[in-house]
Structures are given as C-alpha cells and as structure tokens.
Design a protein around this motif. Structure first.
Motif, PDB file in Angstrom:
ATOM      1  N   ASN A  22       0.949  -1.235  -0.142  1.00 20.22           N
ATOM      2  CA  ASN A  22       0.001  -0.025  -0.015  1.00 20.22           C
ATOM      3  C   ASN A  22       0.899   1.301   0.111  1.00 20.22           C
ATOM      4  N   SER A  23       0.472   2.202  -0.728  1.00 14.11           N
ATOM      5  CA  SER A  23       1.414   3.488  -0.763  1.00 14.11           C
ATOM      6  C   SER A  23       0.258   4.680  -0.643  1.00 14.11           C
ATOM      7  N   PHE A  24       0.920   5.680  -0.519  1.00 11.61           N
ATOM      8  CA  PHE A  24       0.663   7.153  -0.204  1.00 11.61           C
ATOM      9  C   PHE A  24       1.067   7.880  -1.353  1.00 11.61           C
ATOM     10  N   PHE A  25       0.227   8.935  -2.030  1.00 16.58           N
ATOM     11  CA  PHE A  25       0.602   9.786  -3.073  1.00 16.58           C
ATOM     12  C   PHE A  25       0.798  11.188  -2.531  1.00 16.58           C
ATOM     13  N   LEU A  26       1.971  11.562  -2.784  1.00 13.94           N
ATOM     14  CA  LEU A  26       2.456  12.753  -2.305  1.00 13.94           C
ATOM     15  C   LEU A  26       2.150  13.982  -3.282  1.00 13.94           C
ATOM     16  N   LYS A  36      14.514  11.943  -3.621  1.00 18.47           N
ATOM     17  CA  LYS A  36      13.044  11.148  -3.841  1.00 18.47           C
ATOM     18  C   LYS A  36      12.379  12.367  -4.788  1.00 18.47           C
ATOM     19  N   THR A  37      12.164  13.629  -4.425  1.00 12.54           N
ATOM     20  CA  THR A  37      11.478  14.587  -5.207  1.00 12.54           C
ATOM     21  C   THR A  37      11.823  14.474  -6.584  1.00 12.54           C
ATOM     22  N   PHE A  38      13.303  14.473  -6.855  1.00 17.75           N
ATOM     23  CA  PHE A  38      13.734  14.401  -8.200  1.00 17.75           C
ATOM     24  C   PHE A  38      13.384  13.119  -8.968  1.00 17.75           C
ATOM     25  N   VAL A  39      13.459  12.061  -8.045  1.00 20.17           N
ATOM     26  CA  VAL A  39      13.100  10.726  -9.029  1.00 20.17           C
ATOM     27  C   VAL A  39      11.754  10.560  -9.173  1.00 20.17           C
ATOM     28  N   ASP A  40      10.895  11.024  -8.128  1.00 20.63           N
ATOM     29  CA  ASP A  40       9.376  11.174  -8.536  1.00 20.63           C
ATOM     30  C   ASP A  40       9.035  11.832  -9.746  1.00 20.63           C
ATOM     31  N   GLN A  85       5.540   9.430 -11.022  1.00 19.42           N
ATOM     32  CA  GLN A  85       4.899   8.794  -9.871  1.00 19.42           C
ATOM     33  C   GLN A  85       5.471   9.074  -8.480  1.00 19.42           C
ATOM     34  N   SER A  86       4.675   9.835  -7.904  1.00 16.31           N
ATOM     35  CA  SER A  86       5.153  10.603  -6.481  1.00 16.31           C
ATOM     36  C   SER A  86       4.217   9.910  -5.371  1.00 16.31           C
ATOM     37  N   TYR A  87       4.786   8.459  -5.172  1.00 15.47           N
ATOM     38  CA  TYR A  87       4.225   7.549  -4.061  1.00 15.47           C
ATOM     39  C   TYR A  87       5.264   7.252  -3.173  1.00 15.47           C
ATOM     40  N   ILE A  88       4.936   7.034  -1.751  1.00 14.22           N
ATOM     41  CA  ILE A  88       5.876   6.379  -0.950  1.00 14.22           C
ATOM     42  C   ILE A  88       4.836   5.415  -0.272  1.00 14.22           C
ATOM     43  N   SER A  89       5.451   4.280   0.042  1.00 20.03           N
ATOM     44  CA  SER A  89       4.866   3.200   0.964  1.00 20.03           C
ATOM     45  C   SER A  89       4.577   3.512   2.601  1.00 20.03           C
ATOM     46  N   PHE A  90       3.824   2.594   2.912  1.00 23.33           N
ATOM     47  CA  PHE A  90       3.497   3.053   4.407  1.00 23.33           C
ATOM     48  C   PHE A  90       4.619   3.165   5.363  1.00 23.33           C
ATOM     49  N   LEU A 113       4.788  17.892   0.611  1.00 23.86           N
ATOM     50  CA  LEU A 113       5.804  17.618  -0.069  1.00 23.86           C
ATOM     51  C   LEU A 113       6.455  16.363   0.443  1.00 23.86           C
ATOM     52  N   LEU A 114       6.245  16.210   1.743  1.00 20.35           N
ATOM     53  CA  LEU A 114       6.808  14.867   2.259  1.00 20.35           C
ATOM     54  C   LEU A 114       5.790  14.386   3.372  1.00 20.35           C
ATOM     55  N   CYS A 115       6.251  13.074   4.160  1.00 22.85           N
ATOM     56  CA  CYS A 115       5.085  12.660   5.247  1.00 22.85           C
ATOM     57  C   CYS A 115       5.655  13.438   6.634  1.00 22.85           C
TER      58      CYS A 115
END
Length: 314
Positions: free
Chosen positions: A10-14, A80-84, A89-94, A177-179
């Motif tokens: 499961n992922s969140f989208f930033l 991470k911002t650059f890679v996204d 795809q600007s997602y991050i896992s739980f 921008l971030l969690c």
C-alpha cells in the motif's frame, strides 16, 4: 471511508510543490540545484573543519554538526522528489512514510537543540572569554551533540510509533511535499483530535524552549558586545552573532509557521513552500551564511586550494 490494510504494497501519494506548480520542470530543476548546493557546501565545510587545525575549536565543531544535520536533512527529501518527477509517480509506501516521519523528526529536533547550544557557545565566548575553553571543553561539546540527538531520537520514536498505529482510509493522497505528522493524520480513519493537540503541544515545547534559550543568550551577548571598548572586537562579535541569528531566523521562522500557527491561517500550498524552505533552501544557505564573511573558513579554503600562504618546512 473504510480502513485499508497497511502492508508494504500500500502506498500514499504525495502531491507536493511540484504537482501544485504551473511549471513543475522549473521547480524540479530549482530543487535539484539547491540540493547540489547544499551537498557541496555542507560537504566542503565539513572537510575544511576536519582538515584545518585552526578550525578545531568548539564553535566550528558545533558548526560541523549543523552541517552534518543539514546534509542529512536535504538527503531525506530532494533525491526522492527528483526521482518522483522523472518517473511521474510521486508515491511512498506505508513503511517509507513512517521512516520519513522518523528521520524528519530526529534531524529537525536535533537541529532545534543544537542551535540553542550554539547560542550558548557564543554567550560563553563573549561573556566569559577567559573561561571559554573550560566551559566549552571537548567533553562538554560532545555532550551537547549527544543530548541533541538523544532528545530528538526519543521524541521521534514515540511520535512515529504512535502515529503509525492509526488505521488509514482509502483516500491516500497527502497534500504535502513529504510525510509529516499533521498532514499524515488527516488520512486517519479515527478520531485524532487529542493526539493532534498533543503533537501541537510537544511541537511548541520542542521549538519554543530552545528558541527562548537562544533569545536569552543573545540578549546577554548583545549587551556585552555594545559595552566592548574595541570597535574591531564589536564588529567581529556582531558578525559571528548575526550569521547565527540569520540561520536561526530562517529555520525557526518557517517551522513555527507550520507547527505553531493554527492551520486555519495557512493553506496546503503555503505549507509546501514553508517545507521547501526548512528542508532544502535553509540547508543550502546555512554554510554560505557562515562561510562567506568568515575569514577563518575562507583562509582554510584558500589553503585547501593551494592559494594560502606557504608554510616553511622545519
């Protein structure tokens, strides 16, 4: 909304500042350039302080720790911002979100406390110059750094564990921008009112206690500076103090706007801009603020580049 199973899949989208911008490419390039400036400048400052014996004094030791924290801070966000952006795809896992929360809390909390210790260092240097190396001996300096990391680690661990235990809903879009805890909790499928108040209270305490110590230290410092008989001594002291106060203003100004000012007074777009300031822009500016007018650092840089005065061989 129904809670969803928080597994690694499961992922969140930033949806941060790049997604909100009309010119995402330009924003991404700007963030990347600031990241490179932060890495190069902080890395160079760490190298200079390590190599030049003239900089092996408490003030520069604490400054090296600030550079290390800034280096870690910007590496949590910018790559991470650059890679996204490149992947679209600007997602991050739980678990990734929890890890990011932990890192931001521990590095940010350490920097809060360290800035207070740096103001104490200037207080001792100006108010008690003859006892400076006694009050700021190596054991004391290492204790300051250890205290900064320890307090921040305990705070980060407690908040991260408690935040991640909440059930989260199917809406997985984090408008940031971030969690960070205030934005992450908006997705919880439970009443988080009491916990949000606790986060706010702890955040205010963690920010305002060091800030109060900084203001108290510099009130005493400035009183002593204006009573100095030597004009040159006043100028040198004010130059050092102004650099530190500029760094304090940049960092605390943006953090206080997010964590202390009620959310009704700032929008998600403004929060994204504030976050860029204290996670990316400030780490890039800090070494420049401390170095550009600092003759000791500039002298060490000239030596490193081979432009300094030659040292006669014994």
């Amino acid at each position: 909304m129904e809670p969803w199973n928080t597994t690694l899949e499961n992922s969140f989208f930033l949806t941060g500042i790049i997604q909100d911008s009309k010119y995402p490419g330009l924003v991404c390039v700007t963030i990347t350039l600031l990241y490179l400036v932060a890495v190069i400048c902080n890395g160079l400052l760490l190298l200079l302080i390590a190599m030049d014996k003239k900089l092996h004094v408490p003030m520069y030791f604490l400054l090296s720790q600030l550079s290390l924290m800034d280096l870690l801070y910007t590496n949590v966000i910018s790559p991470k911002t650059f890679v996204d952006y490149l992947s679209g795809q600007s997602y991050i896992s739980f678990s990734g979100c929890g890890f990011q929360i932990f890192l931001i809390l521990i590095i940010g909390g350490s920097e809060d406390t360290l800035l207070a210790f740096m103001s104490y260092d200037r207080y001792v240097a100006i108010r008690h110059p003859l006892k400076y190396m006694v009050f700021m001996r190596p054991k004391i300096c290492w204790s300051m750094v250890a205290t900064s990391w320890l307090l921040a680690s305990m705070n980060a661990l407690v908040h991260t564990i408690y935040t991640m235990h909440f059930p989260f809903c199917k809406n997985r879009e984090i408008r940031h921008l971030l969690c960070e805890i205030p934005f992450f909790l908006k997705l919880a499928c439970a009443d988080t009112t009491k916990y949000q108040f606790m986060v706010y209270t702890m955040g205010v305490a963690f920010l305002l206690i060091p800030l109060s110590a900084i203001l108290a230290s510099y009130t005493l410092v400035l009183t002593a500076v204006f009573h100095m008989p030597s004009k040159q001594g006043r100028q040198k002291a004010l130059l050092t103090c102004s650099s530190h106060l500029t760094v304090v203003g940049l960092y605390y100004g943006n953090v206080l706007l997010i964590y202390v000012l009620p959310s009704a007074y700032h929008s998600p777009q403004q929060d994204n801009i504030f976050s860029v300031f204290y996670t990316i822009i400030t780490p890039a500016l800090n070494p420049l603020i401390y170095s550009l007018r600092n003759q000791d650092v500039l002298g060490a840089l000239k030596k490193l580049l081979g432009k300094g005065p030659s040292v006669p061989k014994l």
